[in-house]
Design an enzyme around this catalytic site. Structure first.
Site, PDB file in Angstrom:
ATOM      1  N   ASP A  37     134.476  10.005  90.802  1.00  0.00           N
ATOM      2  CA  ASP A  37     133.321  10.891  90.667  1.00  0.00           C
ATOM      3  C   ASP A  37     133.741  12.274  90.194  1.00  0.00           C
ATOM      4  O   ASP A  37     133.060  13.264  90.488  1.00  0.00           O
ATOM      5  CB  ASP A  37     132.613  11.003  92.026  1.00  0.00           C
ATOM      6  CG  ASP A  37     133.550  11.521  93.111  1.00  0.00           C
ATOM      7  OD1 ASP A  37     134.733  11.109  93.119  1.00  0.00           O
ATOM      8  OD2 ASP A  37     133.116  12.343  93.937  1.00  0.00           O
ATOM      9  N   ARG A  71     134.936   9.304  78.098  1.00  0.00           N
ATOM     10  CA  ARG A  71     134.682   9.071  79.533  1.00  0.00           C
ATOM     11  C   ARG A  71     134.101   7.667  79.720  1.00  0.00           C
ATOM     12  O   ARG A  71     134.442   6.955  80.664  1.00  0.00           O
ATOM     13  CB  ARG A  71     133.728  10.139  80.103  1.00  0.00           C
ATOM     14  CG  ARG A  71     134.330  11.542  80.129  1.00  0.00           C
ATOM     15  CD  ARG A  71     133.490  12.510  80.944  1.00  0.00           C
ATOM     16  NE  ARG A  71     132.178  12.798  80.390  1.00  0.00           N
ATOM     17  CZ  ARG A  71     131.909  13.717  79.466  1.00  0.00           C
ATOM     18  NH1 ARG A  71     132.893  14.459  78.980  1.00  0.00           N
ATOM     19  NH2 ARG A  71     130.674  13.915  79.034  1.00  0.00           N
ATOM     20  N   LYS A  90     128.326  10.807  98.436  1.00  0.00           N
ATOM     21  CA  LYS A  90     129.460  11.623  98.886  1.00  0.00           C
ATOM     22  C   LYS A  90     129.130  13.104  98.755  1.00  0.00           C
ATOM     23  O   LYS A  90     128.438  13.510  97.810  1.00  0.00           O
ATOM     24  CB  LYS A  90     130.687  11.290  98.042  1.00  0.00           C
ATOM     25  CG  LYS A  90     131.828  12.279  98.214  1.00  0.00           C
ATOM     26  CD  LYS A  90     132.971  12.034  97.264  1.00  0.00           C
ATOM     27  CE  LYS A  90     133.455  13.374  96.745  1.00  0.00           C
ATOM     28  NZ  LYS A  90     134.660  13.258  95.915  1.00  0.00           N
ATOM     29  N   GLU A 120     132.614  14.197 104.071  1.00  0.00           N
ATOM     30  CA  GLU A 120     133.972  14.570 103.637  1.00  0.00           C
ATOM     31  C   GLU A 120     134.284  16.038 103.919  1.00  0.00           C
ATOM     32  O   GLU A 120     133.946  16.907 103.118  1.00  0.00           O
ATOM     33  CB  GLU A 120     134.148  14.290 102.128  1.00  0.00           C
ATOM     34  CG  GLU A 120     135.544  14.670 101.647  1.00  0.00           C
ATOM     35  CD  GLU A 120     135.809  14.331 100.177  1.00  0.00           C
ATOM     36  OE1 GLU A 120     134.918  13.774  99.504  1.00  0.00           O
ATOM     37  OE2 GLU A 120     136.921  14.646  99.711  1.00  0.00           O
ATOM     38  N   GLU A 135     137.125  18.050 103.649  1.00  0.00           N
ATOM     39  CA  GLU A 135     138.528  18.060 103.187  1.00  0.00           C
ATOM     40  C   GLU A 135     139.235  19.316 103.685  1.00  0.00           C
ATOM     41  O   GLU A 135     138.693  20.422 103.607  1.00  0.00           O
ATOM     42  CB  GLU A 135     138.591  18.017 101.647  1.00  0.00           C
ATOM     43  CG  GLU A 135     140.034  18.167 101.154  1.00  0.00           C
ATOM     44  CD  GLU A 135     140.278  17.755  99.704  1.00  0.00           C
ATOM     45  OE1 GLU A 135     139.318  17.312  99.035  1.00  0.00           O
ATOM     46  OE2 GLU A 135     141.431  17.878  99.250  1.00  0.00           O
ATOM     47  N   LYS A 147     135.233  10.629 105.490  1.00  0.00           N
ATOM     48  CA  LYS A 147     136.320  10.706 104.499  1.00  0.00           C
ATOM     49  C   LYS A 147     137.141  11.956 104.790  1.00  0.00           C
ATOM     50  O   LYS A 147     136.873  13.030 104.237  1.00  0.00           O
ATOM     51  CB  LYS A 147     135.721  10.747 103.089  1.00  0.00           C
ATOM     52  CG  LYS A 147     136.742  10.952 101.982  1.00  0.00           C
ATOM     53  CD  LYS A 147     136.197  10.546 100.637  1.00  0.00           C
ATOM     54  CE  LYS A 147     137.142  10.934  99.527  1.00  0.00           C
ATOM     55  NZ  LYS A 147     136.911  10.210  98.292  1.00  0.00           N
ATOM     56  N   SER A 149     143.108  11.124  99.178  1.00  0.00           N
ATOM     57  CA  SER A 149     144.559  11.249  98.959  1.00  0.00           C
ATOM     58  C   SER A 149     144.985  12.707  98.816  1.00  0.00           C
ATOM     59  O   SER A 149     146.137  13.042  99.100  1.00  0.00           O
ATOM     60  CB  SER A 149     145.020  10.400  97.772  1.00  0.00           C
ATOM     61  OG  SER A 149     144.456  10.809  96.549  1.00  0.00           O
ATOM     62  N   GLY A 150     144.091  13.567  98.388  1.00  0.00           N
ATOM     63  CA  GLY A 150     144.296  15.013  98.506  1.00  0.00           C
ATOM     64  C   GLY A 150     145.511  15.635  97.836  1.00  0.00           C
ATOM     65  O   GLY A 150     145.874  16.757  98.162  1.00  0.00           O
ATOM     66  N   GLY A 151     146.192  14.921  96.937  1.00  0.00           N
ATOM     67  CA  GLY A 151     147.384  15.479  96.294  1.00  0.00           C
ATOM     68  C   GLY A 151     148.657  14.783  96.735  1.00  0.00           C
ATOM     69  O   GLY A 151     149.748  15.122  96.275  1.00  0.00           O
ATOM     70  N   SER A 203     139.846   5.996 100.336  1.00  0.00           N
ATOM     71  CA  SER A 203     138.839   6.359  99.338  1.00  0.00           C
ATOM     72  C   SER A 203     139.558   7.319  98.398  1.00  0.00           C
ATOM     73  O   SER A 203     139.346   8.529  98.447  1.00  0.00           O
ATOM     74  CB  SER A 203     137.647   7.040 100.015  1.00  0.00           C
ATOM     75  OG  SER A 203     136.749   7.517  99.034  1.00  0.00           O
ATOM     76  N   TYR A 229     137.507  23.374  92.609  1.00  0.00           N
ATOM     77  CA  TYR A 229     136.324  23.388  91.752  1.00  0.00           C
ATOM     78  C   TYR A 229     136.338  22.282  90.713  1.00  0.00           C
ATOM     79  O   TYR A 229     137.333  21.704  90.443  1.00  0.00           O
ATOM     80  CB  TYR A 229     136.166  24.748  91.072  1.00  0.00           C
ATOM     81  CG  TYR A 229     135.998  25.847  92.100  1.00  0.00           C
ATOM     82  CD1 TYR A 229     134.800  25.971  92.796  1.00  0.00           C
ATOM     83  CD2 TYR A 229     137.022  26.693  92.417  1.00  0.00           C
ATOM     84  CE1 TYR A 229     134.641  26.963  93.761  1.00  0.00           C
ATOM     85  CE2 TYR A 229     136.872  27.687  93.380  1.00  0.00           C
ATOM     86  CZ  TYR A 229     135.669  27.809  94.044  1.00  0.00           C
ATOM     87  OH  TYR A 229     135.507  28.774  94.995  1.00  0.00           O
TER      88      TYR A 229
HETATM   89  P1  13P Z   1     141.628  12.448  95.886  1.00  0.00           P
HETATM   90  O1  13P Z   1     142.002  11.129  96.524  1.00  0.00           O
HETATM   91  O2  13P Z   1     142.202  12.664  94.531  1.00  0.00           O
HETATM   92  O3  13P Z   1     141.819  13.594  96.836  1.00  0.00           O
HETATM   93  O4  13P Z   1     140.067  12.367  95.585  1.00  0.00           O
HETATM   94  C1  13P Z   1     139.232  11.826  96.490  1.00  0.00           C
HETATM   95  C2  13P Z   1     137.941  12.508  96.430  1.00  0.00           C
HETATM   96  O5  13P Z   1     136.925  11.897  96.221  1.00  0.00           O
HETATM   97  C3  13P Z   1     137.940  13.963  96.665  1.00  0.00           C
HETATM   98  O6  13P Z   1     136.656  14.398  96.884  1.00  0.00           O
END
Ligand code: 13P
Length: 353
Positions: free
Chosen positions: A26, A48, A139, A181, A183, A223, A265-267, A294, A353
């Site tokens: 997304d 895309r 999400k 989510e 994060e 998430k 996964s966040g990096g 996810s 962003y």
């Molecule tokens: P990442 O796994 O790349 O962090 O992305 C997941 C996601 O949907 C972040 O909002």
């Protein structure tokens, strides 16, 4: 009265089905632009469509993936052959979902790095349309950051938790299962203990706000980030430590009624994201809630590199390898190295962003 209650419960449990996880594709138009630029592909609608069309025609994807999270453009887009992307996704036995937040905005009154998440205005109308279009879950990504000078502030925690809960209840009224989510960015040099402390505070506030907004927890998914130390902290932390701390945080804070915890996964690198998930699922008596994935970046890095704008089969094969690996990891069965993966760093400082 909640019209869609039983449907929400059913959708959430399908999304959290054993051995499956979510493919997060997304990315907003500027963000997918960065990914495509990495393989020298121009960020046009056609490209895309080609990239995401390749993903959604991967045979067997539904063996490992229960749902895909789409950007609005994709929910209304057709594949090159004229069939809708939604229909392609259904053909794989996968449930389409939609990112409904409108991104982040600076949080006045908070720390200068802090944000709130936009998108509540008009949300009830949009979610009703997305349901009509075939989406069954949604999400909303709220972002918090840890710094040595006061982040996250109580204001940022409260505002972001409240936004997530308002969003969640609004989605449920339209029949969409909300993925909640909150994060926590990896930016910073803080310890894993500090992350755990902050994450506990955030999750407690999120579920307090959900209770106040009459969110039906059995029809939601969480998430979260994994409980990891800051990306600039050079101390070595083992996968056992990450798994133990993450499971502890989730057990302390997530109500047992929530059917699935699907980590972002966040990096993290592709391999670390799989190994950490596998290690969590290897802990005896971890919890009753399913712990799965996810992932965005950690499912797409090898795939993008293999695809290069033209190699359809190679791209699909690389995608399937990571999906299978994470499916195995969600059951504690992954053997590190058994599938090709990348250890490229996927961390981007200030990824907001
Ligand atoms: P990442 O796994 O790349 O962090 O992305 C997941 C996601 O949907 C972040 O909002």
């Amino acid at each position: 009265m909640m019209k869609y209650k039983e449907e929400l419960r059913e959708t959430a449990s399908q999304l959290a089905a054993q051995g499956k996880g979510l493919l997060a594709v997304d990315e907003s138009t500027p963000t997918i632009g960065k990914r495509l630029a990495g393989i020298n592909i121009e960020n046009t609608e056609k490209n895309r469509q080609a990239y995401r069309g390749m993903l959604f025609t991967t045979e067997g994807l539904g063996d490992y993936i229960s749902g895909v999270i789409l950007f609005e453009e994709t929910l209304y887009q057709k594949h090159l052959d004229g069939e809708s992307m939604v229909s392609k996704i259904h053909n794989l036995g996968v449930i389409p979902g939609i990112k409904v937040d409108k991104g982040l905005s600076p949080l006045s009154g908070g720390h200068e790095l802090e944000t709130w998440c936009k998108g509540l205005e008009g949300l009830a109308e949009r979610t009703a349309e997305y349901y009509e279009q075939g989406a069954r879950f949604a999400k909303w990504r709220a972002v918090l950051q840890i710094t040595a000078d006061g982040c996250p502030t109580d204001l940022a925690i409260r505002e972001n938790a409240w936004g997530l809960a308002r969003y969640a209840r609004t989605c449920q009224d339209s029949g969409l299962v909300p993925i909640i989510e909150p994060e926590i960015l990896m930016d910073g040099n803080h310890s894993i203990e500090r992350t755990a402390e902050v994450q506990e505070k955030v999750l407690v506030e999120v579920y307090r706000a959900c209770a106040e907004n009459n969110v039906f927890l059995e029809g939601t998914l969480l998430k979260p980030s994994m409980t990891v130390q800051g990306a600039e902290n050079t101390n070595k932390v083992s996968s056992e430590e990450v798994a133990k701390m993450t499971v502890r945080t989730m057990n302390r804070c997530v109500p047992a009624a929530v059917p699935g915890i699907m980590f972002l996964s966040g990096g993290l690198t592709e391999e670390d994201a799989s190994v950490y998930l596998n290690t969590m699922n290897s802990i005896e008596n971890k919890s009753t809630t399913s712990l799965t994935f996810s992932y965005g970046r950690a499912l797409q890095q090898s795939c993008l590199q293999a695809w290069q704008g033209k190699n359809l089969e190679a791209g699909q094969k690389a995608l399937m390898a990571r999906c299978q690996a994470n499916s195995e990891a969600s059951m504690g069965d992954y053997v590190s190295g058994s599938q090709p993966s990348s250890q490229d760093t996927l961390f981007e400082a200030g990824y907001k962003y």
